[in-house]
Design an enzyme around this catalytic site. Sequence first.
Site, PDB file in Angstrom:
ATOM      1  N   HIS A 122     -37.285  -3.968  28.123  1.00 39.06           N
ATOM      2  CA  HIS A 122     -38.053  -2.942  29.000  1.00 39.06           C
ATOM      3  C   HIS A 122     -38.954  -2.352  28.022  1.00 39.06           C
ATOM      4  O   HIS A 122     -39.968  -1.547  28.186  1.00 39.06           O
ATOM      5  CB  HIS A 122     -37.346  -1.787  29.652  1.00 39.06           C
ATOM      6  CG  HIS A 122     -36.519  -0.671  28.610  1.00 39.06           C
ATOM      7  ND1 HIS A 122     -35.233  -0.816  28.694  1.00 39.06           N
ATOM      8  CD2 HIS A 122     -37.154   0.049  27.830  1.00 39.06           C
ATOM      9  CE1 HIS A 122     -34.873   0.076  27.817  1.00 39.06           C
ATOM     10  NE2 HIS A 122     -35.873   0.720  27.145  1.00 39.06           N
ATOM     11  N   ASP A 153     -31.764  -7.262  29.043  1.00 40.98           N
ATOM     12  CA  ASP A 153     -32.841  -6.167  28.418  1.00 40.98           C
ATOM     13  C   ASP A 153     -32.883  -6.325  27.061  1.00 40.98           C
ATOM     14  O   ASP A 153     -32.367  -5.322  26.193  1.00 40.98           O
ATOM     15  CB  ASP A 153     -32.095  -4.637  28.875  1.00 40.98           C
ATOM     16  CG  ASP A 153     -33.386  -3.719  28.634  1.00 40.98           C
ATOM     17  OD1 ASP A 153     -34.373  -4.070  28.357  1.00 40.98           O
ATOM     18  OD2 ASP A 153     -32.730  -2.618  28.819  1.00 40.98           O
ATOM     19  N   SER A 235     -35.105   6.136  21.969  1.00 42.52           N
ATOM     20  CA  SER A 235     -34.150   5.345  21.230  1.00 42.52           C
ATOM     21  C   SER A 235     -34.023   3.910  21.668  1.00 42.52           C
ATOM     22  O   SER A 235     -32.937   3.211  21.305  1.00 42.52           O
ATOM     23  CB  SER A 235     -33.028   6.153  20.933  1.00 42.52           C
ATOM     24  OG  SER A 235     -32.384   6.213  22.382  1.00 42.52           O
TER      25      SER A 235
END
Length: 1025
Positions: A122, A153, A235
Amino acid sequence: MNGPNLAARTKRKEPPHTLDSRHPKHLRSNGGVSPGDETPGTETHDEFEGEFEDIDESRVQALLPIGPDTAEWQATIENVVRNVVSIRFCQTCSFDTDPALTSEATGFVVDAERGYILTNRHVVGSGPFWGYCVFDNHEEVDAYPVYRDPVHDFGILKFDPKAIKYMPVDALALRPDLAKVGVEIRVVGNDAGEKLSILSGVISRLDRNAPEYGDGYSDFNTCYYQASAAASGGSSGSPVVNIDGFAIALQAGGRADGASTDYFLPLDRPLRALKCLQERRPITRGDIQCQFLLKPFDECRRLGLGPEWEAQMRKAFPKETNMLVAEIVLPEGPSHHKIEEGDVLIRVNGEMITQFIRMDDVLDSNVGKPVKLMLLRGGEEMEVEIEVGDLHKITPDRFVSVSGGSFHSLSYQQARLYGVACKGVYVCEAGGSFRVDNADNGWIIQSIDHKKTPDLESFIEVAKSIPDKARVVITYKHLRDLHTLNTTIIYVDRHWSKKMKLAVRNDETGLWDFSSLADALPPVPAVPRSASFIQLEHTSHPAVADLVRSFVHVNCTMPVKLDGFPKNRKWGMGLVIDADKGLVAISRAIVPYDFCDISITIADSIVVEGKVVFLHPLQNYAIVQYDPKLVDAPVLSAKLSSEEITQGASTYFIGYNRIGRIVHAATTVTEIFAVTIPANSGAPRYRAVNVDAITVDTSLSGQCGSGVLVAQDGTVQALWLTYLGERSPTTHRDEEYHLGLATPTLLPVMSQIQKGIAPKLRMLSVEFRSIQMSQARLMGVSEEWIRKVSVANTAHHQLFMVTKRTFEREEQEGGMLLEGDILLTLNEKLITKISELDIMYSHEFLDATIVRDCQELNLKLPTVAADDVETDRAISFCGAIIHRPHHAVRQQISKLFSEVYVSARTRGSPAYQYGLAPTNFITHVNGKPTPDLESFLAAVIKIPDNTYFRLRAMTFDSVPWVVTMKKNEHYFPTMEWIKDPAEECGWRRVTYEGGQVIDGEGPDGITQVGEESTEMDVDVGVSDS
């Protein structure tokens, strides 16, 4: 973790929100990937049902270290931080599940020799990416994607290791095998935008399902680890390390409801992808278009798991408590009619499987080959053979841009999210001609111009065949509602954006390569058409009913946002004031400037092209023109009254409501007053000043943004117009006022236009507001003048005070009005009505009597020409729209800092990333003054691509600041729009790219839509598309 309303989040920073306030000077754009939340969405209650912690939460918390880290942890962290980077990036346009955005995240080096960085998918995104990495010692290096996983991801960026000169760079070893429940961890990354944050935690479980994030990107068909680390935005992509300094997981998401729960992606698939890149082998990814979920044994029993198979599974996998259960089977996919929702997976190719990791291994190594699955369906054993598909083939790697919209094949991500077949043409950017119903993306185009478009190739062929300015029928469905087939008519724009472009992802360079598919076909010549008007029923006056023949529907589309105007498309009803010449009066809230396309619909039947012939600088109306030779219909020229309508007078209201239906009622004029439309503080835009407004006693007036007030004999006494106001600080919507404008003020302008003369208006550079006699007396107006006012205007005892001066570029000769001055007379005429100020429009100088500081003064006031108030040139640079400060800016500011004004910007652009905000003035480029557009353009076209430069800017509130930006010509080439009457559409484009000057559109560049003039761009009001 049971309970409703449990929300998931990604570790990305929130977008900057200034809402209705002016942009801050330093706008560090760390936007969240999805609008409206810290995450791509929220998990549903169902996603958490049936899930339990493997170990007690309080015991986990007790395992967290208290006080400073041990020497061993400190040594580990010291080695790790050298390999962790802050990633600052733009996703330059909407693509698949990702909107255009700027953000920052974290990554870490996994191959120092080749320059590979692991981060989240992402972050890398599915579409065009442009970004750089900052190491711990603040060395910066460009980075580009070489791999993004279609489902999981994670993504891999590449950088040049030789560019890091002042610190050694090592790689973190990936050790997925070391992830165990109870292992103490550290999450090292760019938490909440800080340079470096080290958060501690303990892995509490290894077998949770991937979190769902709503409409955006979500991982699936994998397990996630869970821990309590309380990481937050920024993060994403942080390494999760153990005490030995090995990366054992990848930070990906977490809870957004205040709980300090974080979700980590296992590193098995990232490690495999990395090895393939290192060995220069293709990264094969297999899939059968079926989503599985981990479900515990008790739920599997209810689905048909018998005791024999449960015993075998528990014996084979003594630590496992879950099995894989089919959740979503995509129609027309390899699993369709073979796997059903609720099937419990037992074996794959004869091997018992309970984990996603092993399932991925089997599928990835059998792309294009059949696999045999053994399933339990309601207790009955089923064996099926399914051919494994190539996951990359159902993940789009190209898109087509045409007529302001962008399109690609429907992705597996979207198909899985909505449970539909993985096919069709997806509208990833619903802009330009394809902005249908609203600005939301997510449409599947079914047909264009009565031709089916089942795939991208057929869509391209159909789009190539449609000429410029054609009006065609399209049908489409929304993924959220595939039961409804929508039909609409679009106006195909191939003149502002002439090229149809194909962008294809290039994993060698990290860029998306542009190519031209087709040039625009010329428009088909218009032919005359005939039509008849509706009959207005239930009116007592035939002349009033005939006025229906004077109304036309005006649609205005603006390809580029100028002058702070907040919309790309507006519509309203115009009044035909000269049918023989095709002249139509319309509100400037509908037609704000002449860089636009205008379509005029007559009698709800005939559609003709229109052009702007006049824009009034103060009184909120424009005059547009169509070719009357193309119209065979009994269009009626409205007869405009030369007499002022009065308060209390009876009149007839005819208006068009929110859905364009005509409504009418007998009514009374309730008030005529000097209107003061509030200025918009966030981004100055056109507003009416020094004008009288009319209100009437009917509720219809508030429902209608277009209409007229008409006398019994059919004479139009006032236009009923929409006035654009300020943006509400509470609703963040643009206020619109519906008021009347008396027709006598239009007559001088209209008569000149009818004679073929372009009106040359002059005006006083001030804004007035009315004051009552009590206030005038205190400010020094004598009793004699007060008596004269009461005689001259028996309805309103008022005078006018200067509240604001418009900044003029050139000093004026003669006297000058100042704030606080009270105007008594102009050319010996006592001014007690705003309409009496109209004398200024035709005089170069005015003899004025004023009161200033309790002293009566006689001044010779110069007026200024209104020829120079409209924007006639605009520059698109690094995603910012730049032009001279327009009239609304000069009305609100006391000093112009330069003639280079930022009016709007595009999300996902360098301007957005580095914080160059609307309302900024650019005064210097690389230390050289840029007082005007010529010097600014000359300076920026010399800047090499992909290099930094300095801009010195001044905020609207007079605060100087310096911004450093990096130029990007590939996605955001420098373009200039110049008003040119010789051009068919009135403007011409010049592109400056790669040191070349290109007449028209350049070869590269994304479709820049959705430029913002304020932080939010919410479509509201009766006239919005």
